[in-house]
Scaffold this active site. Structure first.
Site, PDB file in Angstrom:
ATOM      1  CG  ASP A 133       0.928  75.015 -11.317  1.00 48.16           C
ATOM      2  OD1 ASP A 133       1.754  75.401 -12.164  1.00 48.16           O
ATOM      3  OD2 ASP A 133       0.896  73.856 -10.865  1.00 48.16           O
ATOM      4  CG  HIS A 204       9.397  77.067 -11.163  1.00 53.35           C
ATOM      5  ND1 HIS A 204      10.117  75.951 -11.539  1.00 53.35           N
ATOM      6  CD2 HIS A 204       8.114  76.831 -11.530  1.00 53.35           C
ATOM      7  CE1 HIS A 204       9.296  75.065 -12.085  1.00 53.35           C
ATOM      8  NE2 HIS A 204       8.082  75.571 -12.102  1.00 53.35           N
TER       9      HIS A 204
HETATM   10  C1  HEM Z   1       6.136  71.843  -6.428  1.00 58.22           C
HETATM   11  C2  HEM Z   1       6.517  71.888  -7.677  1.00 58.22           C
HETATM   12  C3  HEM Z   1       6.140  72.991  -8.621  1.00 58.22           C
HETATM   13  C4  HEM Z   1       5.433  74.136  -8.405  1.00 58.22           C
HETATM   14  C5  HEM Z   1       4.796  74.634  -7.103  1.00 58.22           C
HETATM   15  C6  HEM Z   1       5.362  74.838  -9.659  1.00 58.22           C
HETATM   16  C7  HEM Z   1       4.724  76.053  -9.843  1.00 58.22           C
HETATM   17  C8  HEM Z   1       4.751  76.767 -11.017  1.00 58.22           C
HETATM   18  C9  HEM Z   1       4.217  78.088 -11.177  1.00 58.22           C
HETATM   19  C10 HEM Z   1       3.541  78.889 -10.067  1.00 58.22           C
HETATM   20  C11 HEM Z   1       4.437  78.483 -12.457  1.00 58.22           C
HETATM   21  C12 HEM Z   1       4.083  79.827 -13.100  1.00 58.22           C
HETATM   22  C13 HEM Z   1       2.739  79.876 -13.761  1.00 58.22           C
HETATM   23  C14 HEM Z   1       2.598  78.909 -14.910  1.00 58.22           C
HETATM   24  O1  HEM Z   1       2.980  79.215 -16.040  1.00 58.22           O
HETATM   25  O2  HEM Z   1       2.118  77.822 -14.655  1.00 58.22           O
HETATM   26  C15 HEM Z   1       5.096  77.388 -13.117  1.00 58.22           C
HETATM   27  C16 HEM Z   1       5.474  77.370 -14.433  1.00 58.22           C
HETATM   28  C17 HEM Z   1       6.034  76.288 -15.068  1.00 58.22           C
HETATM   29  N1  HEM Z   1       6.460  75.121 -14.481  1.00 58.22           N
HETATM   30 FE1  HEM Z   1       6.320  74.649 -12.552  1.00 58.22          FE
HETATM   31  N2  HEM Z   1       6.032  74.114 -10.613  1.00 58.22           N
HETATM   32  C18 HEM Z   1       6.519  72.966 -10.013  1.00 58.22           C
HETATM   33  C19 HEM Z   1       7.284  71.978 -10.598  1.00 58.22           C
HETATM   34  C20 HEM Z   1       7.584  71.927 -11.937  1.00 58.22           C
HETATM   35  C21 HEM Z   1       8.298  70.849 -12.583  1.00 58.22           C
HETATM   36  C22 HEM Z   1       8.826  69.599 -11.883  1.00 58.22           C
HETATM   37  C23 HEM Z   1       8.367  71.160 -13.910  1.00 58.22           C
HETATM   38  C24 HEM Z   1       8.970  70.368 -15.049  1.00 58.22           C
HETATM   39  C25 HEM Z   1      10.038  69.603 -14.905  1.00 58.22           C
HETATM   40  C26 HEM Z   1       7.695  72.436 -14.090  1.00 58.22           C
HETATM   41  C27 HEM Z   1       7.510  73.057 -15.296  1.00 58.22           C
HETATM   42  C28 HEM Z   1       6.946  74.300 -15.468  1.00 58.22           C
HETATM   43  C29 HEM Z   1       6.813  74.957 -16.759  1.00 58.22           C
HETATM   44  C30 HEM Z   1       7.192  74.360 -18.112  1.00 58.22           C
HETATM   45  C31 HEM Z   1       6.248  76.215 -16.500  1.00 58.22           C
HETATM   46  C32 HEM Z   1       5.930  77.297 -17.532  1.00 58.22           C
HETATM   47  C33 HEM Z   1       7.180  78.102 -17.791  1.00 58.22           C
HETATM   48  C34 HEM Z   1       6.992  79.114 -18.919  1.00 58.22           C
HETATM   49  O3  HEM Z   1       7.058  78.688 -20.084  1.00 58.22           O
HETATM   50  O4  HEM Z   1       6.766  80.285 -18.599  1.00 58.22           O
HETATM   51  N3  HEM Z   1       7.239  72.873 -12.867  1.00 58.22           N
HETATM   52  N4  HEM Z   1       5.285  76.352 -12.209  1.00 58.22           N
END
Ligand code: HEM
Length: 293
Positions: A133, A204
């Site tokens: 993450d 996601h």
């Molecule tokens: C249990 C909840 C969540 C989990 C397990 C999770 C997990 C992840 C993972 C594994 C990634 C890919 C690696 C990274 O770039 O960080 C990611 C990307 C991302 N997540 Fe989440 N996330 C969660 C909730 C959220 C929420 C609520 C938001 C915003 C409303 C969010 C926004 C983002 C963004 C902006 C990225 C990067 C996307 C990109 O530009 O490539 N995430 N998340």
């Protein structure tokens, strides 16, 4: 020179505690906040003020609002407002425990502890699902541009807004899936953290791709896993110069843009939702001039 609370721009600590407080007495507020001002270094403790506290002090911070509750088919996104948020950061669980006790006692004249979540870093920077993450977090100057308020005048410049949600994972459901199904949920391979084009639109990283929004929705994420007994999940934490980027991404995740819901909801859901304003620092202390303190 106003500066942000420094930890906003630093890597996550090994351990943390997230404390939120509600307000129970107006009389003692100013005294408590002056004590907080002395204590908070923005490094071992980062603090954020909720809308109710800002209003109680007779002020408003442009851009701060109540977290929007959302209901979509099969989905409830709760809003659980609180007055004050403290992110205690460290590497020793005992020290964090004692620090929380001191903080609760110090704030007692006006504030009641509403919630306390024990958090930690898992395998460098993995969510408890095993996926890395924070990979696409902005860095350096980009992180400052995404997370820190500027050109809004003294008392506001150097501040930041933060969205915080506690997510509860359903590990039984998640563990019952094939790895390929799990990879489709995130849109990255757990094995090497590589994004793959063939991922479904519900993945996601496709839902949240920051450059795909207009305007681009960059935010600085500092999420940390949490666990209590056999339950666990993620404390999602995202700082922004406003709350708009977070809200745009969340709207798309729940399906408000195109009806497609984020596949994350197949194994996890948020149980809290909060917005706070994190004041800047001035000469090593919290600058609360925007709140008349
Ligand atoms: C249990 C909840 C969540 C989990 C397990 C999770 C997990 C992840 C993972 C594994 C990634 C890919 C690696 C990274 O770039 O960080 C990611 C990307 C991302 N997540 Fe989440 N996330 C969660 C909730 C959220 C929420 C609520 C938001 C915003 C409303 C969010 C926004 C983002 C963004 C902006 C990225 C990067 C996307 C990109 O530009 O490539 N995430 N998340």
């Amino acid at each position: 020179m106003p500066t942000p609370q420094p930890a906003i721009l630093e890597p996550n600590p090994p351990l943390a505690r997230f404390l939120s407080f509600s307000l129970h007495s107006v009389d003692g507020i100013e005294h408590c906040l002056r004590e907080l001002q002395e204590l908070v270094d923005g490094e071992s403790i980062v603090v954020g003020f909720g809308e109710s506290l800002v209003r109680t002090l007779g002020h408003s911070i442009d851009g701060l609002r109540i977290f929007p509750a959302m209901t979509m088919p099969g989905l409830d996104i709760p809003s659980t407002p609180a007055a004050l948020w403290c992110w205690l950061r460290g590497s020793d669980r005992g020290e964090l425990f004692h620090q929380s006790r001191l903080l609760v006692a110090m704030m007692m004249p006006a504030f009641t502890l509403a919630d306390c979540i024990d958090s930690f870093t898992y395998d460098h920077k993995r969510d408890l699902s095993g996926y890395e993450d924070g990979t696409e977090n902005p860095e350096g100057e980009d992180a400052v541009n995404a997370a820190i308020v500027k050109n809004r005048g003294a008392g506001l410049d150097g501040s930041s807004f933060v969205a915080v949600q506690q997510w509860l994972h359903d590990f039984e459901t998640f563990d019952a899936m094939e790895t390929s199904q799990q990879d489709d949920i995130i849109g990255r391979h757990v094995e090497d953290n590589e994004e793959f084009d063939a991922a479904p639109e519900s993945a996601h990283v496709k839902r949240s791709a920051q450059e795909s929004f207009e305007p681009e929705a960059f935010m600085l994420r500092h999420s940390m896993p949490w666990a209590a007994d056999t339950q666990g999940g993620l404390v999602f934490v995202a700082f922004g110069h406003s709350l708009d980027a977070f809200e745009a991404v969340l709207n798309r995740m729940v399906g408000k843009d195109d009806g497609i819901q984020d596949a994350l909801f197949s194994f996890t859901h948020p149980v809290t939702g909060n917005y706070y304003w994190c004041p800047p620092m001035k000469q090593g202390a919290l600058d609360l001039s925007a709140l008349g303190i």
